[in-house]
Design a protein around this motif. Structure first.
Motif, PDB file in Angstrom:
ATOM      1  N   VAL A 143       0.836  -1.210   0.000  1.00  0.00           N
ATOM      2  CA  VAL A 143       0.000   0.000   0.000  1.00  0.00           C
ATOM      3  C   VAL A 143       0.864   1.250   0.000  1.00  0.00           C
ATOM      4  CG1 VAL A 143      -1.681   1.291   1.333  1.00  0.00           C
ATOM      5  CG2 VAL A 143      -1.921  -1.179   1.106  1.00  0.00           C
ATOM      6  N   ALA A 144       1.915   1.251   0.826  1.00  0.00           N
ATOM      7  CA  ALA A 144       2.794   2.421   0.888  1.00  0.00           C
ATOM      8  C   ALA A 144       3.497   2.654  -0.443  1.00  0.00           C
ATOM      9  CB  ALA A 144       3.813   2.224   2.008  1.00  0.00           C
ATOM     10  N   ILE A 145       3.976   1.578  -1.062  1.00  0.00           N
ATOM     11  CA  ILE A 145       4.676   1.721  -2.340  1.00  0.00           C
ATOM     12  C   ILE A 145       3.714   2.193  -3.422  1.00  0.00           C
ATOM     13  CG2 ILE A 145       5.831   0.399  -4.156  1.00  0.00           C
ATOM     14  CD1 ILE A 145       7.121  -1.273  -1.965  1.00  0.00           C
ATOM     15  N   ALA A 146       2.501   1.657  -3.454  1.00  0.00           N
ATOM     16  CA  ALA A 146       1.527   2.079  -4.456  1.00  0.00           C
ATOM     17  C   ALA A 146       1.174   3.559  -4.290  1.00  0.00           C
ATOM     18  CB  ALA A 146       0.274   1.216  -4.357  1.00  0.00           C
ATOM     19  N   MET A 147       1.015   4.026  -3.046  1.00  0.00           N
ATOM     20  CA  MET A 147       0.710   5.442  -2.812  1.00  0.00           C
ATOM     21  C   MET A 147       1.864   6.325  -3.282  1.00  0.00           C
ATOM     22  SD  MET A 147      -1.055   5.180   0.960  1.00  0.00           S
ATOM     23  CE  MET A 147      -1.142   6.961   1.114  1.00  0.00           C
ATOM     24  N   ALA A 148       3.107   5.915  -2.980  1.00  0.00           N
ATOM     25  CA  ALA A 148       4.263   6.694  -3.431  1.00  0.00           C
ATOM     26  C   ALA A 148       4.358   6.697  -4.951  1.00  0.00           C
ATOM     27  CB  ALA A 148       5.532   6.124  -2.807  1.00  0.00           C
ATOM     28  N   ALA A 149       4.037   5.586  -5.596  1.00  0.00           N
ATOM     29  CA  ALA A 149       4.093   5.516  -7.056  1.00  0.00           C
ATOM     30  C   ALA A 149       3.040   6.411  -7.693  1.00  0.00           C
ATOM     31  CB  ALA A 149       3.923   4.075  -7.510  1.00  0.00           C
ATOM     32  N   HIS A 150       1.840   6.469  -7.106  1.00  0.00           N
ATOM     33  CA  HIS A 150       0.801   7.365  -7.633  1.00  0.00           C
ATOM     34  C   HIS A 150       1.261   8.818  -7.548  1.00  0.00           C
ATOM     35  CE1 HIS A 150      -2.702   4.961  -8.720  1.00  0.00           C
ATOM     36  NE2 HIS A 150      -2.409   4.133  -7.725  1.00  0.00           N
ATOM     37  N   LEU A 207      14.224   0.353 -15.647  1.00  0.00           N
ATOM     38  CA  LEU A 207      15.621   0.383 -15.197  1.00  0.00           C
ATOM     39  C   LEU A 207      15.795   1.265 -13.966  1.00  0.00           C
ATOM     40  CD1 LEU A 207      17.506   0.587 -18.622  1.00  0.00           C
ATOM     41  CD2 LEU A 207      17.385  -1.342 -17.056  1.00  0.00           C
ATOM     42  N   GLU A 208      15.112   2.400 -13.970  1.00  0.00           N
ATOM     43  CA  GLU A 208      15.234   3.296 -12.820  1.00  0.00           C
ATOM     44  C   GLU A 208      14.726   2.638 -11.547  1.00  0.00           C
ATOM     45  OE1 GLU A 208      13.901   7.789 -11.374  1.00  0.00           O
ATOM     46  OE2 GLU A 208      13.085   6.936 -13.227  1.00  0.00           O
ATOM     47  N   PHE A 209      13.578   1.984 -11.644  1.00  0.00           N
ATOM     48  CA  PHE A 209      13.001   1.402 -10.435  1.00  0.00           C
ATOM     49  C   PHE A 209      13.706   0.123 -10.011  1.00  0.00           C
ATOM     50  CE2 PHE A 209       9.883   4.547 -11.092  1.00  0.00           C
ATOM     51  CZ  PHE A 209       9.156   4.676  -9.928  1.00  0.00           C
ATOM     52  N   VAL A 210      14.287  -0.605 -10.966  1.00  0.00           N
ATOM     53  CA  VAL A 210      15.106  -1.756 -10.572  1.00  0.00           C
ATOM     54  C   VAL A 210      16.329  -1.284  -9.788  1.00  0.00           C
ATOM     55  CG1 VAL A 210      16.619  -3.583 -11.448  1.00  0.00           C
ATOM     56  CG2 VAL A 210      14.323  -3.328 -12.362  1.00  0.00           C
ATOM     57  N   GLY A 211      16.976  -0.213 -10.270  1.00  0.00           N
ATOM     58  CA  GLY A 211      18.113   0.327  -9.525  1.00  0.00           C
ATOM     59  C   GLY A 211      17.714   0.801  -8.145  1.00  0.00           C
ATOM     60  N   VAL A 212      16.577   1.508  -8.059  1.00  0.00           N
ATOM     61  CA  VAL A 212      16.081   1.950  -6.747  1.00  0.00           C
ATOM     62  C   VAL A 212      15.757   0.743  -5.875  1.00  0.00           C
ATOM     63  CG1 VAL A 212      14.193   3.148  -5.580  1.00  0.00           C
ATOM     64  CG2 VAL A 212      15.237   4.147  -7.612  1.00  0.00           C
ATOM     65  N   GLY A 213      15.208  -0.315  -6.493  1.00  0.00           N
ATOM     66  CA  GLY A 213      14.867  -1.508  -5.713  1.00  0.00           C
ATOM     67  C   GLY A 213      16.082  -2.194  -5.131  1.00  0.00           C
ATOM     68  N   LEU A 273       7.616  -6.324  -4.797  1.00  0.00           N
ATOM     69  CA  LEU A 273       6.667  -5.298  -4.357  1.00  0.00           C
ATOM     70  C   LEU A 273       6.803  -4.032  -5.183  1.00  0.00           C
ATOM     71  CD1 LEU A 273       6.927  -5.644  -0.457  1.00  0.00           C
ATOM     72  CD2 LEU A 273       5.009  -6.302  -1.910  1.00  0.00           C
ATOM     73  N   LEU A 274       8.056  -3.644  -5.466  1.00  0.00           N
ATOM     74  CA  LEU A 274       8.264  -2.400  -6.203  1.00  0.00           C
ATOM     75  C   LEU A 274       7.760  -2.520  -7.639  1.00  0.00           C
ATOM     76  CD1 LEU A 274       9.538   0.416  -5.948  1.00  0.00           C
ATOM     77  CD2 LEU A 274      11.650  -0.550  -6.849  1.00  0.00           C
ATOM     78  N   LEU A 275       8.156  -3.607  -8.322  1.00  0.00           N
ATOM     79  CA  LEU A 275       7.739  -3.762  -9.716  1.00  0.00           C
ATOM     80  C   LEU A 275       6.268  -4.115  -9.828  1.00  0.00           C
ATOM     81  CD1 LEU A 275      10.839  -5.698 -11.118  1.00  0.00           C
ATOM     82  CD2 LEU A 275      10.388  -3.229 -11.142  1.00  0.00           C
ATOM     83  N   GLY A 276       5.733  -4.811  -8.831  1.00  0.00           N
ATOM     84  CA  GLY A 276       4.338  -5.218  -8.901  1.00  0.00           C
ATOM     85  C   GLY A 276       3.362  -4.130  -8.531  1.00  0.00           C
ATOM     86  N   PHE A 277       3.746  -3.245  -7.606  1.00  0.00           N
ATOM     87  CA  PHE A 277       2.810  -2.223  -7.133  1.00  0.00           C
ATOM     88  C   PHE A 277       3.204  -0.813  -7.546  1.00  0.00           C
ATOM     89  CE2 PHE A 277       2.039  -5.801  -4.377  1.00  0.00           C
ATOM     90  CZ  PHE A 277       0.670  -5.781  -4.197  1.00  0.00           C
TER      91      PHE A 277
END
Length: 378
Positions: free
Chosen positions: A268-275, A304-310, A358-362
């Motif tokens: 939920v937190a990751i999805a809110m930050a992504a929105h 690529l950006e989010f994989v690096g952040v992950g 979680l990061l790539l999925g949400f």
């Protein structure tokens, strides 16, 4: 683009949510891993062996021969109820659970005894010496005797040499609820207690390397399964001692449930930050589309950006989770008064993998509108 987003603070909330999620998951993972290793280690001590052949008659010698051929250590026990009498001027009798043990018992763990009622206990290095028995506090109180006094077991008298303070493999059978008296297996015959019709539980304890124990277990199951041997049963950490297996299963299920709830909150937190990230990048992506950037290129850039952040957030979260599980152990205090084994690398790898999932999925699904934003938005 990643450096620009970081300087602008666009990734701060997302990275914070990811770090906290991985920290929570990995802290539970580290704690579960150490508890699972500790439970398996102590569970072996609770049955005093790695594998047990139990029978209502003397165990067939071929089991001991096969164990010796595989290089395994063996020991035997025989448990049966009988009356124990004190030798005082006014004798007192009490029903006790007699346990006759052979040299080498226990193969796993340690039996703890005390040389005096008020003395500190210590691990027993051997079985009771000849002519001596060990009893627990309950039997001392019932017979109104002390360490050093004499008790009569069947036709033979024995000296109480020590008091049993801890017997891990006592079990939960009905006979074991009686006070305990432990003696040498080679002195049982002199008591005359085991005769035709006596209810005795014989156990062959086996311990050694996992591979050798597995081979012995395969041999034993081949002999016993299908009712080939009447009155013979097999016990191990998996298919015997149900109370040990249930403890492991319940601990695993509870910790898995905790991990699942933590993952849901993190998602939920990751999805809110992504929105939030998506809303703040719509105009920039529209400008990039005006300059000719394709949807495929945008998807590759964000992936690529989010994989690096992950990966970065996962590594930070694992480090924080390791410190968090140490804090959990400190807060638990006396509830866990044993030394737990060091954790393996699996919780760290699982934490990073869970963070990426979680990061790539949400986070990526809310970012899909960025790749489809029309140039006319400019």
């Amino acid at each position: 683009m990643t450096a620009r987003d970081w300087r602008a603070g666009e990734l701060t909330m997302l990275l914070l949510a990811l770090v906290l999620a991985v920290a929570a998951l990995s802290s539970v993972g580290f704690l579960a891993d150490r508890l699972h290793q500790g439970l398996e280690r102590d569970a072996r001590r609770m049955i005093a062996a790695d594998f047990i052949v139990r029978a209502d008659h003397p165990v067939d010698p071929q089991f001991a021969q096969q164990a010796s051929a595989l290089g395994l250590s063996t020991a035997t026990t025989a448990i049966f109820p009988s009356m124990i009498n004190s030798t005082a001027a006014q004798p007192v009798s009490r029903l006790a659970a007699i346990k006759a043990v052979s040299p080498g018992y226990p193969l796993r763990g340690a039996l703890r005894i005390a040389s005096a009622a008020a003395a500190a206990d210590h691990p027993a290095q051997t079985i009771p010496p000849p002519g001596m028995v060990w009893v627990d506090q309950q039997l001392l109180d019932a017979l109104k005797v002390r360490i050093g006094d004499t008790v009569k077991v069947g036709n033979h008298s024995f000296t109480i040499g020590a008091m049993i303070t801890r017997e891990l493999d006592r079990g939960f059978s009905f006979v074991n609820f009686s006070p305990r008296l432990m003696m040498r297996a080679d002195e049982v015959q002199s008591t005359g207690l085991i005769t035709f019709g006596s209810r005795v539980t014989y156990r062959l304890l086996v311990a050694g390397t996992d591979a050798s124990v597995a081979r012995f277990a395969e041999f034993a199951h081949g002999k016993v399964d299908g009712g080939k041997m009447r009155g013979v049963a097999l016990e191990s950490l998996q298919d015997g001692q149900p109370q040990v297996r249930q403890t492991l299963d319940r601990a695993s299920h509870f910790l898995t449930l905790v991990s699942l709830l933590t993952a849901l909150l993190a998602a939920v937190a990751i999805a809110m930050a992504a929105h939030r990230y998506m809303r703040r990048h719509l105009d920039g992506c529209a400008a990039m589309r005006c300059l000719g950037v394709s949807q495929r290129t945008l998807r590759a850039l964000f992936t690529l950006e989010f994989v690096g952040v992950g990966v970065v957030g996962g590594a930070l979260g694992v480090a924080l989770g390791y410190l968090g599980h140490l804090a959990l152990l400190t807060w638990l205090g006396s509830l866990i008064d044993v030394v737990l084994p060091y954790p393996t690398a699996w919780p760290a790898l699982e934490g990073i993998a869970a963070g990426l999932v979680l990061l790539l999925g949400f986070a990526l699904p809310p970012l899909l509108p960025l790749t489809r934003v029309p140039p006319v938005r400019v």
